[in-house]
Write a protein that holds these residues in place. Sequence first.
Motif, mmCIF file in Angstrom:
data_model
loop_
_atom_site.group_PDB
_atom_site.id
_atom_site.type_symbol
_atom_site.label_atom_id
_atom_site.label_comp_id
_atom_site.label_asym_id
_atom_site.label_seq_id
_atom_site.Cartn_x
_atom_site.Cartn_y
_atom_site.Cartn_z
ATOM 1 N N TRP A 212 -5.496 -2.414 0.740
ATOM 2 C CA TRP A 212 -4.769 -3.471 0.048
ATOM 3 C C TRP A 212 -4.691 -4.744 0.884
ATOM 4 O O TRP A 212 -4.748 -5.858 0.341
ATOM 5 N N VAL A 213 -4.601 -4.614 2.202
ATOM 6 C CA VAL A 213 -4.603 -5.806 3.064
ATOM 7 C C VAL A 213 -5.899 -6.584 2.880
ATOM 8 O O VAL A 213 -5.904 -7.817 2.702
ATOM 9 N N LYS A 214 -7.015 -5.878 2.902
ATOM 10 C CA LYS A 214 -8.323 -6.533 2.748
ATOM 11 C C LYS A 214 -8.475 -7.154 1.367
ATOM 12 O O LYS A 214 -8.944 -8.293 1.223
ATOM 13 N N ALA A 215 -8.059 -6.406 0.338
ATOM 14 C CA ALA A 215 -8.197 -6.903 -1.032
ATOM 15 C C ALA A 215 -7.347 -8.140 -1.265
ATOM 16 O O ALA A 215 -7.770 -9.103 -1.912
ATOM 17 N N ARG A 216 -6.127 -8.137 -0.710
ATOM 18 C CA ARG A 216 -5.249 -9.280 -0.912
ATOM 19 C C ARG A 216 -5.751 -10.505 -0.152
ATOM 20 O O ARG A 216 -5.621 -11.633 -0.619
ATOM 21 N N GLU A 217 -6.329 -10.317 1.009
ATOM 22 C CA GLU A 217 -6.907 -11.445 1.747
ATOM 23 C C GLU A 217 -8.066 -12.055 0.962
ATOM 24 O O GLU A 217 -8.200 -13.287 0.871
ATOM 25 N N GLN A 218 -8.883 -11.209 0.354
ATOM 26 C CA GLN A 218 -10.028 -11.696 -0.420
ATOM 27 C C GLN A 218 -9.599 -12.461 -1.669
ATOM 28 O O GLN A 218 -10.328 -13.331 -2.150
#
Length: 317
Positions: A212-218
């Motif tokens: 979720w951290v990666k997805a939200r950054e993207q």
Amino acid sequence: MNQLDKIVALCKRRGFVYQSAEIYGGLNGVYDFGPLGTLLKRNIRDAWMQSILTTQNNVLFLEGSLLGAHAMWEASGHTKNFSDPLVDCTNCKRRFRADDVNLETNCPVCGKKAWTEVRQFQLMFQTQLGAATDSSSIAYLRPETAQSIFVQFKNVMSTNRVKIPFGIAQIGKAFRNEITPKQFLFRMREFEQMEMEWFCKPEQVDEFFPLWVKAREQFYTHLGVNPDRIKLRKHASDELSHYSSRTTDIEYEFPFGQKELEGIADRGNFDLSQHSKHSGKDLSVYDDETKQSYTPHVVECSVGTDRLFLALLCDAY
């Protein structure tokens, strides 16, 4: 800050944002969104919903009430922990958050050193339900949207026949009686949140938290925000919220500094456990494979619609 002043002026001139009740002197920390602002916020919401569903398609949406019972906020820890340190200057009568000023120096407004003792200020707006004015009628305007998701978790799960892991998301208003609303739309008393609570087994948290951290950054790159102005920041142990075991903020470089846009938090099973304990209702889930019940853990993604609105304007102009 000069750039922020220009954006504030542009927002009024173009019909993005107006000061609430301006003809009566304005209501501090509260704003109305004009025709263009309404359209921009609608686009932001749509983009957020699409990004959540693109990451994981088993996310359901909820619209919780703005009013919450005293017992719910006591269980969540907000009546005890949801406060800011407050200090006054006895000379000019101005009020500050204690962590915004250096109490070893003089007041930034009047130049005198005349501070009161630091005291805690409850941020929730309290109100009364019905004609009675005793403790049984106390309610609060919600300071966050997450708690309605937690208390409705079992209803959503059973009526929609979903299985762990899955998410519940909502977009809605929240209210915080900020000591000093400031920096235009960044810190307000009435604001909008876009939150998603991802329920999973305890052993799955280490898989889903970085996902979720990666997805939200993207998400911000997808919106077209300058990636050089976006940074991830992990919370130190002494700044974690009472419910969080780890949190990563997505920050944006505003004209007034690097500030939080979104927080991704590992809330563990704190909320469901607390509401089970205080309400007496079982919020655990039965696992058909292990033949045992457990309380799901939660990864939360929470972004302020208005802060993102401001970030997009800063990035564009």
